[in-house]
Design a protein around this motif. Structure first.
Motif, PDB file in Angstrom:
ATOM      1  N   ASP A   2     -17.886  59.674  85.674  1.00 43.43           N
ATOM      2  CA  ASP A   2     -16.680  59.583  84.853  1.00 43.43           C
ATOM      3  C   ASP A   2     -15.553  58.985  85.692  1.00 43.43           C
ATOM      4  O   ASP A   2     -15.218  59.511  86.765  1.00 43.43           O
ATOM      5  CB  ASP A   2     -16.266  60.969  84.352  1.00 43.43           C
ATOM      6  CG  ASP A   2     -17.299  61.593  83.423  1.00 43.43           C
ATOM      7  OD1 ASP A   2     -18.288  60.916  83.090  1.00 43.43           O
ATOM      8  OD2 ASP A   2     -17.104  62.762  83.038  1.00 43.43           O
TER       9      ASP A   2
ATOM     10  N   ILE B  18     -17.939  56.160  76.548  1.00 44.13           N
ATOM     11  CA  ILE B  18     -18.672  57.251  75.911  1.00 44.13           C
ATOM     12  C   ILE B  18     -17.762  57.844  74.844  1.00 44.13           C
ATOM     13  O   ILE B  18     -16.578  58.098  75.095  1.00 44.13           O
ATOM     14  CB  ILE B  18     -19.056  58.362  76.915  1.00 44.13           C
ATOM     15  CG1 ILE B  18     -19.749  57.775  78.159  1.00 44.13           C
ATOM     16  CG2 ILE B  18     -19.929  59.409  76.242  1.00 44.13           C
ATOM     17  CD1 ILE B  18     -21.136  57.276  77.935  1.00 44.13           C
TER      18      ILE B  18
ATOM     19  N   GLY C  42     -17.852  61.150  72.524  1.00 46.66           N
ATOM     20  CA  GLY C  42     -18.648  62.363  72.330  1.00 46.66           C
ATOM     21  C   GLY C  42     -19.833  62.313  73.266  1.00 46.66           C
ATOM     22  O   GLY C  42     -19.687  62.403  74.488  1.00 46.66           O
ATOM     23  N   THR C  43     -21.029  62.124  72.697  1.00 42.24           N
ATOM     24  CA  THR C  43     -22.233  61.931  73.510  1.00 42.24           C
ATOM     25  C   THR C  43     -22.861  60.562  73.268  1.00 42.24           C
ATOM     26  O   THR C  43     -23.940  60.276  73.801  1.00 42.24           O
ATOM     27  CB  THR C  43     -23.270  63.027  73.196  1.00 42.24           C
ATOM     28  OG1 THR C  43     -23.607  62.983  71.799  1.00 42.24           O
ATOM     29  CG2 THR C  43     -22.736  64.408  73.538  1.00 42.24           C
ATOM     30  N   VAL C  44     -22.205  59.720  72.470  1.00 39.28           N
ATOM     31  CA  VAL C  44     -22.739  58.397  72.144  1.00 39.28           C
ATOM     32  C   VAL C  44     -22.307  57.402  73.217  1.00 39.28           C
ATOM     33  O   VAL C  44     -21.115  57.238  73.483  1.00 39.28           O
ATOM     34  CB  VAL C  44     -22.260  57.930  70.757  1.00 39.28           C
ATOM     35  CG1 VAL C  44     -22.842  56.554  70.432  1.00 39.28           C
ATOM     36  CG2 VAL C  44     -22.650  58.939  69.687  1.00 39.28           C
ATOM     37  N   GLN C  45     -23.268  56.741  73.824  1.00 36.97           N
ATOM     38  CA  GLN C  45     -22.991  55.792  74.900  1.00 36.97           C
ATOM     39  C   GLN C  45     -22.820  54.387  74.343  1.00 36.97           C
ATOM     40  O   GLN C  45     -23.589  53.941  73.497  1.00 36.97           O
ATOM     41  CB  GLN C  45     -24.135  55.793  75.912  1.00 36.97           C
ATOM     42  CG  GLN C  45     -24.357  57.124  76.601  1.00 36.97           C
ATOM     43  CD  GLN C  45     -25.574  57.103  77.512  1.00 36.97           C
ATOM     44  OE1 GLN C  45     -26.270  56.100  77.619  1.00 36.97           O
ATOM     45  NE2 GLN C  45     -25.829  58.222  78.168  1.00 36.97           N
TER      46      GLN C  45
ATOM     47  N   TYR D 209     -20.121  64.276  63.386  1.00 26.92           N
ATOM     48  CA  TYR D 209     -18.846  63.948  64.029  1.00 26.92           C
ATOM     49  C   TYR D 209     -17.698  63.905  63.022  1.00 26.92           C
ATOM     50  O   TYR D 209     -16.534  64.045  63.403  1.00 26.92           O
ATOM     51  CB  TYR D 209     -18.927  62.582  64.717  1.00 26.92           C
ATOM     52  CG  TYR D 209     -19.536  62.595  66.098  1.00 26.92           C
ATOM     53  CD1 TYR D 209     -20.429  63.589  66.486  1.00 26.92           C
ATOM     54  CD2 TYR D 209     -19.232  61.601  67.023  1.00 26.92           C
ATOM     55  CE1 TYR D 209     -20.996  63.584  67.744  1.00 26.92           C
ATOM     56  CE2 TYR D 209     -19.790  61.593  68.285  1.00 26.92           C
ATOM     57  CZ  TYR D 209     -20.672  62.582  68.643  1.00 26.92           C
ATOM     58  OH  TYR D 209     -21.230  62.576  69.893  1.00 26.92           O
TER      59      TYR D 209
ATOM     60  N   GLN E 128     -13.482  64.224  68.951  1.00 25.22           N
ATOM     61  CA  GLN E 128     -14.416  63.865  70.008  1.00 25.22           C
ATOM     62  C   GLN E 128     -13.652  63.190  71.147  1.00 25.22           C
ATOM     63  O   GLN E 128     -12.601  62.582  70.940  1.00 25.22           O
ATOM     64  CB  GLN E 128     -15.500  62.918  69.482  1.00 25.22           C
ATOM     65  CG  GLN E 128     -16.324  63.485  68.340  1.00 25.22           C
ATOM     66  CD  GLN E 128     -17.192  64.655  68.762  1.00 25.22           C
ATOM     67  OE1 GLN E 128     -17.674  64.716  69.902  1.00 25.22           O
ATOM     68  NE2 GLN E 128     -17.408  65.602  67.849  1.00 25.22           N
TER      69      GLN E 128
ATOM     70  N   GLN F  75     -16.908  55.481  82.097  1.00 21.93           N
ATOM     71  CA  GLN F  75     -17.721  55.769  83.269  1.00 21.93           C
ATOM     72  C   GLN F  75     -17.904  54.488  84.078  1.00 21.93           C
ATOM     73  O   GLN F  75     -17.884  53.384  83.529  1.00 21.93           O
ATOM     74  CB  GLN F  75     -19.092  56.322  82.873  1.00 21.93           C
ATOM     75  CG  GLN F  75     -19.053  57.714  82.276  1.00 21.93           C
ATOM     76  CD  GLN F  75     -20.450  58.267  82.031  1.00 21.93           C
ATOM     77  OE1 GLN F  75     -21.390  57.528  81.761  1.00 21.93           O
ATOM     78  NE2 GLN F  75     -20.584  59.588  82.126  1.00 21.93           N
TER      79      GLN F  75
END
Length: 310
Positions: A193, A234, A236-239, A270, A275, A280
């Motif tokens: 991050d 990123i 939430g968790t979606v790249q 979502y 979110q 990164q």
């Protein structure tokens, strides 16, 4: 007739069906399609068989028989079953249409006893068809591509053709301004991050289905040596997809601008939540240079939510 009388809504006047249809056309900005993303979705029967089911929802349908016909609204409460005939020795494509047959303009239906709007199947269309035939007052909601000798419709045979009549959009700019030097210095080919200031908690509208996001790092600092790295976002968790940063100017301190962008399909859970959007960095272990942000850096996140069929 030039200027139609009487305009909505005049007390004591008589208003024709056309007046209301024109109001629907005006309010929908002349567009047609389903109202919201999940409306009127076509899926196989609970136990796949010779038909499909149409989910509940509503739509706007523009009249095609007359230039001043206006537009109609239609809504489906619960699931409707639409039979699909089996194929013989050759494959066939059928178009599933939400149709309106207004006897003022076409056909001979009686509104007091007949269904004026209904789900219709137009058989044997081209396997590339995505819209209703010219002159048909209706909207295409799906195409079923049936192989030969088939009487059971499965999900792989259904092509979703719905469009949202007036899709919603919401765009917001988020900014961050670092106040001290922060470096992406871990040359290990791993994602970390960074930078810490590029982090925003963003509310997701309950109608949103996609996210278009662009993060710009202006005044991105590079020093210590030549470098090779990657940046990604990123949500939430979606790249998101990564952007390469490749610089071979050696040890001198220099600055550049990096842009990281992607269009993301949002998970259904979502919607209506908040979110975190963040960045990164991934620095190559074969190069020793560092990326940095400091008081000379501005970070801008352009976030736009859009609505489409799901």
């Amino acid at each position: 007739m030039t200027l139609a009388q009487a305009p909505l809504l005049v007390d004591g006047a008589r208003h024709s069906a056309q007046t209301f249809r024109m109001m629907i056309k005006d309010l929908s900005r002349g567009a047609e399609g389903v109202t919201e993303a999940a409306d009127l979705k076509v899926t196989p029967l609970p136990v796949p068989g010779g038909g499909v089911q149409v989910a509940d929802g509503s739509a706007v349908i523009r009249g095609k028989a007359n230039a001043w016909q206006g537009s109609y609204t239609a809504y489906n409460i619960g699931s409707a079953t639409v039979p699909i005939a089996p194929t013989g020795a050759t494959p066939r494509s059928d178009l599933i249409v939400l149709r309106v047959s207004d006897p003022e303009f076409e056909g001979g239906l009686d509104p007091t006893k007949d269904a004026i709007n209904y789900f219709d199947v137009i058989p044997n269309v081209s396997p590339t068809t995505t819209s209703v035939p010219k002159g048909v007052t209706g909207i295409a909601i799906a195409r079923v591509d049936l192989p030969a000798n088939t009487g059971t419709v499965t999900s792989g045979m259904i092509r979703d053709l719905r469009r949202v009549a007036n899709p919603r959009r919401e765009r917001t700019l988020y900014t961050a301004y670092p106040t001290k030097l922060s470096k992406a210095f871990r040359d290990d080919d791993q994602w970390h991050d960074w930078p810490p200031e590029a982090r925003w908690t963003i509310p997701v509208p309950d109608w949103a289905t996609k996210l278009i996001v662009t993060v710009t790092i202006a005044g991105l600092r590079m020093d210590y040596d030549s470098l090779l790295g990657k940046l990604r976002l990123i949500f939430g968790t979606v790249q998101g997809q990564h952007t390469m940063v490749d610089d071979n100017q050696g040890k001198v301190v220099r600055r550049s601008t990096a842009i990281v962008a992607d269009t993301l399909t949002l998970p259904a859970d979502y919607r209506g939540t908040s979110q975190v959007l963040y960045l990164q960095a991934n620095m190559s272990k074969n190069w020793k240079g560092d990326l940095g942000t400091d008081a000379g850096t501005s970070i801008i996140a352009d976030v736009e939510f859009t609505e489409g069929p799901v």
